[in-house]
Design a protein around this motif. Structure first.
Motif, PDB file in Angstrom:
ATOM      1  N   THR A   1       1.457   2.949   6.761  1.00  0.00           N
ATOM      2  CA  THR A   1       1.650   2.707   8.508  1.00  0.00           C
ATOM      3  C   THR A   1       3.369   3.279   8.896  1.00  0.00           C
ATOM      4  OG1 THR A   1      -0.418   1.388   8.287  1.00  0.00           O
ATOM      5  CG2 THR A   1       1.331   1.683  10.737  1.00  0.00           C
TER       6      THR A   1
ATOM      7  N   ARG B   1     -18.604   0.706  10.032  1.00  0.00           N
ATOM      8  CA  ARG B   1     -18.425   0.591   8.444  1.00  0.00           C
ATOM      9  C   ARG B   1     -18.348  -0.886   7.490  1.00  0.00           C
ATOM     10  NH1 ARG B   1     -13.028  -3.655   9.469  1.00  0.00           N
ATOM     11  NH2 ARG B   1     -11.298  -2.848   7.401  1.00  0.00           N
TER      12      ARG B   1
ATOM     13  N   TYR C   1      -5.038  -5.498  10.593  1.00  0.00           N
ATOM     14  CA  TYR C   1      -4.948  -3.200  10.671  1.00  0.00           C
ATOM     15  C   TYR C   1      -3.541  -3.317  11.087  1.00  0.00           C
ATOM     16  CZ  TYR C   1     -10.090  -4.586  10.385  1.00  0.00           C
ATOM     17  OH  TYR C   1     -11.464  -4.890  10.155  1.00  0.00           O
ATOM     18  N   GLY C   2      -3.521  -1.926  10.846  1.00  0.00           N
ATOM     19  CA  GLY C   2      -2.632  -0.829  11.522  1.00  0.00           C
ATOM     20  C   GLY C   2      -3.350  -0.523  12.373  1.00  0.00           C
TER      21      GLY C   2
ATOM     22  N   ASP D   1     -12.880  -0.286   2.096  1.00  0.00           N
ATOM     23  CA  ASP D   1     -13.064  -0.022   3.473  1.00  0.00           C
ATOM     24  C   ASP D   1     -15.065   1.460   3.269  1.00  0.00           C
ATOM     25  OD1 ASP D   1     -12.081  -1.447   5.102  1.00  0.00           O
ATOM     26  OD2 ASP D   1     -10.539   0.576   5.293  1.00  0.00           O
TER      27      ASP D   1
ATOM     28  N   VAL E   1      -6.808   1.561  12.145  1.00  0.00           N
ATOM     29  CA  VAL E   1      -6.985   2.351  10.984  1.00  0.00           C
ATOM     30  C   VAL E   1      -8.140   1.468  10.255  1.00  0.00           C
ATOM     31  CG1 VAL E   1      -5.515   3.664   9.624  1.00  0.00           C
ATOM     32  CG2 VAL E   1      -4.604   2.663  12.024  1.00  0.00           C
ATOM     33  N   ILE E   2      -8.787   2.692   9.654  1.00  0.00           N
ATOM     34  CA  ILE E   2      -9.074   2.572   9.087  1.00  0.00           C
ATOM     35  C   ILE E   2      -8.764   3.009   7.654  1.00  0.00           C
ATOM     36  CG2 ILE E   2     -11.670   2.217   8.302  1.00  0.00           C
ATOM     37  CD1 ILE E   2     -11.394   0.320   9.767  1.00  0.00           C
ATOM     38  N   GLY E   3      -9.669   2.909   6.378  1.00  0.00           N
ATOM     39  CA  GLY E   3      -9.452   3.223   4.952  1.00  0.00           C
ATOM     40  C   GLY E   3      -9.099   4.223   4.157  1.00  0.00           C
TER      41      GLY E   3
ATOM     42  N   LEU F   1       1.081  -0.648  -0.012  1.00  0.00           N
ATOM     43  CA  LEU F   1      -0.268  -0.110  -0.089  1.00  0.00           C
ATOM     44  C   LEU F   1       0.564   1.085  -0.078  1.00  0.00           C
ATOM     45  CD1 LEU F   1      -2.546   1.317  -0.037  1.00  0.00           C
ATOM     46  CD2 LEU F   1      -2.340   1.097   2.281  1.00  0.00           C
TER      47      LEU F   1
ATOM     48  N   GLN G   1       4.907  -0.621   3.862  1.00  0.00           N
ATOM     49  CA  GLN G   1       3.699   0.209   4.342  1.00  0.00           C
ATOM     50  C   GLN G   1       2.756   1.081   4.769  1.00  0.00           C
ATOM     51  OE1 GLN G   1       1.780  -2.508   4.802  1.00  0.00           O
ATOM     52  NE2 GLN G   1       2.580  -4.171   5.042  1.00  0.00           N
TER      53      GLN G   1
ATOM     54  N   TYR H   1      -7.237   9.181   4.780  1.00  0.00           N
ATOM     55  CA  TYR H   1      -5.877   9.133   5.398  1.00  0.00           C
ATOM     56  C   TYR H   1      -5.924  10.744   5.109  1.00  0.00           C
ATOM     57  CZ  TYR H   1      -4.023   4.463   5.944  1.00  0.00           C
ATOM     58  OH  TYR H   1      -4.088   2.952   5.876  1.00  0.00           O
TER      59      TYR H   1
ATOM     60  N   GLU I   1       1.685  -1.579  12.126  1.00  0.00           N
ATOM     61  CA  GLU I   1       1.298  -2.362  10.938  1.00  0.00           C
ATOM     62  C   GLU I   1       0.656  -3.930  11.708  1.00  0.00           C
ATOM     63  OE1 GLU I   1      -0.448  -1.191   8.111  1.00  0.00           O
ATOM     64  OE2 GLU I   1      -0.964  -3.157   7.620  1.00  0.00           O
ATOM     65  N   LYS I   2      -0.577  -4.524  11.325  1.00  0.00           N
ATOM     66  CA  LYS I   2      -0.889  -6.088  11.662  1.00  0.00           C
ATOM     67  C   LYS I   2      -0.718  -7.103  12.805  1.00  0.00           C
ATOM     68  CE  LYS I   2      -2.192  -6.490   7.158  1.00  0.00           C
ATOM     69  NZ  LYS I   2      -2.454  -5.195   5.975  1.00  0.00           N
TER      70      LYS I   2
ATOM     71  N   LEU J   1      -9.398   4.005   0.534  1.00  0.00           N
ATOM     72  CA  LEU J   1      -9.470   2.822   0.320  1.00  0.00           C
ATOM     73  C   LEU J   1     -10.165   1.587  -0.082  1.00  0.00           C
ATOM     74  CD1 LEU J   1      -6.624   1.089   2.761  1.00  0.00           C
ATOM     75  CD2 LEU J   1      -6.451   2.273   1.103  1.00  0.00           C
TER      76      LEU J   1
HETATM   77  C1  G1P Z   1      -4.592  -1.620   4.817  1.00  0.00           C
HETATM   78  C2  G1P Z   1      -4.276  -0.958   5.630  1.00  0.00           C
HETATM   79  C3  G1P Z   1      -3.929  -1.358   6.980  1.00  0.00           C
HETATM   80  C4  G1P Z   1      -5.552  -0.075   7.703  1.00  0.00           C
HETATM   81  C5  G1P Z   1      -6.389  -1.510   6.548  1.00  0.00           C
HETATM   82  C6  G1P Z   1      -7.713  -1.044   6.319  1.00  0.00           C
HETATM   83  O1  G1P Z   1      -4.206  -3.091   5.210  1.00  0.00           O
HETATM   84  O2  G1P Z   1      -2.632  -1.367   5.768  1.00  0.00           O
HETATM   85  O3  G1P Z   1      -3.266  -0.836   8.116  1.00  0.00           O
HETATM   86  O4  G1P Z   1      -5.823  -0.829   8.898  1.00  0.00           O
HETATM   87  O5  G1P Z   1      -6.259  -0.817   5.114  1.00  0.00           O
HETATM   88  O6  G1P Z   1      -8.873  -1.616   5.809  1.00  0.00           O
HETATM   89  P1  G1P Z   1      -5.404  -3.952   3.644  1.00  0.00           P
HETATM   90  O7  G1P Z   1      -6.509  -3.831   4.302  1.00  0.00           O
HETATM   91  O8  G1P Z   1      -4.587  -4.068   2.235  1.00  0.00           O
HETATM   92  O9  G1P Z   1      -4.084  -5.049   4.693  1.00  0.00           O
END
Ligand code: G1P
Length: 298
Positions: free
Chosen positions: A235, A256, A174-175, A135, A207-209, A112, A233, A211, A194-195, A132
């Motif tokens: 994050t 969400r 998630y982050g 989401d 964190v939700i998508g 990302l 990342q 920013y 991150e994760k 993103l």
């Molecule tokens: C991404 C981000 C993550 C965030 C998430 C939200 O992860 O890297 O930090 O919490 O979106 O949906 P992904 O879902 O692309 O793995």
């Protein structure tokens, strides 16, 4: 002087493997909730927040996205001829003005953070949003609009990320944020990971998508090493701003849906179907029959 947020990056380069075989030939972002592609929800949310420049980070096989936002002369002519004005209006709302969307390609799937970095030249020296499309957030006031208002009211030049509590055993998706005094929707972030595995997670605030980021994050993205999953990342780059311009979590109002997962996509389909006046009766009746059958069987 504080700059208004008018640009948004939409990372849409992902392979969508969780939705194979459908994503063999359609981009995941074109998959529909009722009758609108996921990307349409993201674009509408961005427009409501005052975004005028849309930057799509795509990859090979995603040209259906470009066609979707283009005009469709044959279809429009046919609808006009048949006097289908309602449909014509709806179609026009999906056509974006020339030059409003710019497409750049992410040539390798490096994460990302790397996808966002691919939009750096188009972002230039301005704060920008990232959405993103997986989401999907249902809310009275669109989530990004809530955030832009909070960001501009705070006169902030730092980073703001949408935040929401998730179940503890799901932190590794998630982050995750470690926040200071938790009062009101805007919370200062002390740490971001991150994760993390649940046992390593500093909290369950994820964190939700959505920013809002300063342009300096682009330079940081150029420097960060690959992180979780061996990917660059976003994050990790934002976390570096904690001791710089600052990072805030924004607890948004709204529900969400994780449309990156099949279960989340189905839940969103039901919720958005029920919210539609033209479907509400028939669809709601069906769902109550279903639950009656299930209750009877138990
Ligand atoms: C991404 C981000 C993550 C965030 C998430 C939200 O992860 O890297 O930090 O919490 O979106 O949906 P992904 O879902 O692309 O793995």
């Amino acid at each position: 002087m504080q700059r208004k947020v008018t640009k948004a990056i939409f990372p849409v380069a992902g392979l969508g493997t969780r939705f194979l075989p459908a994503t063999k030939s359609i981009p995941k972002e074109i998959m529909t909730l009722v009758d609108r592609p996921l990307i349409q929800y993201a674009i509408d949310e961005a427009r409501a927040a005052g975004i005028t420049d849309f930057i799509f980070v795509t990859s090979r096989g995603k040209s259906a996205l470009e066609d979707y936002f283009d005009s469709a002369p044959e279809l429009e002519a046919t609808l006009k001829e048949k006097g289908k004005d309602g449909l014509l209006r709806m179609l026009n709302e999906t056509t974006m003005p020339s030059g409003a969307i710019a497409y750049v390609r992410q040539q390798q799937p490096r994460g990302l953070g790397h996808a966002v970095w691919c939009g750096r030249r188009l972002v230039g020296d301005e704060p920008f949003a990232v959405i993103l499309p997986d989401d999907v957030i249902a809310s009275e006031k669109p989530c990004l609009q809530q955030m832009v208002e909070a960001y501009e009211a705070a006169g902030s030049t730092g980073c703001m990320v949408a935040a929401m509590e998730v179940p503890h055993d799901k932190t590794s998706a998630y982050g995750i944020l470690d926040v200071g005094d938790d009062a009101g929707p805007v919370v200062g972030v002390r740490k971001m990971v991150e994760k993390p595995r649940p046992e390593d997670a500093p909290s369950n605030l994820a964190v939700i998508g959505r920013y809002i980021l300063p342009p300096s994050v682009m330079d940081t993205l150029n420097e960060v090493d690959p992180g979780a999953g061996g990917e660059i990342q976003l994050t990790d780059a934002i976390a570096r701003e904690i001791d710089g311009s600052g990072v805030w979590g924004y607890r948004f109002n709204g529900q969400r849906f994780d449309c990156g997962s099949k279960a989340g996509f189905l839940q969103a389909t039901v919720a958005f179907g029920l919210a539609r006046d033209d479907l509400n009766g028939e669809f709601a009746d069906y769902l109550s029959e279903l639950s009656a059958v299930r209750d009877a069987a138990q």
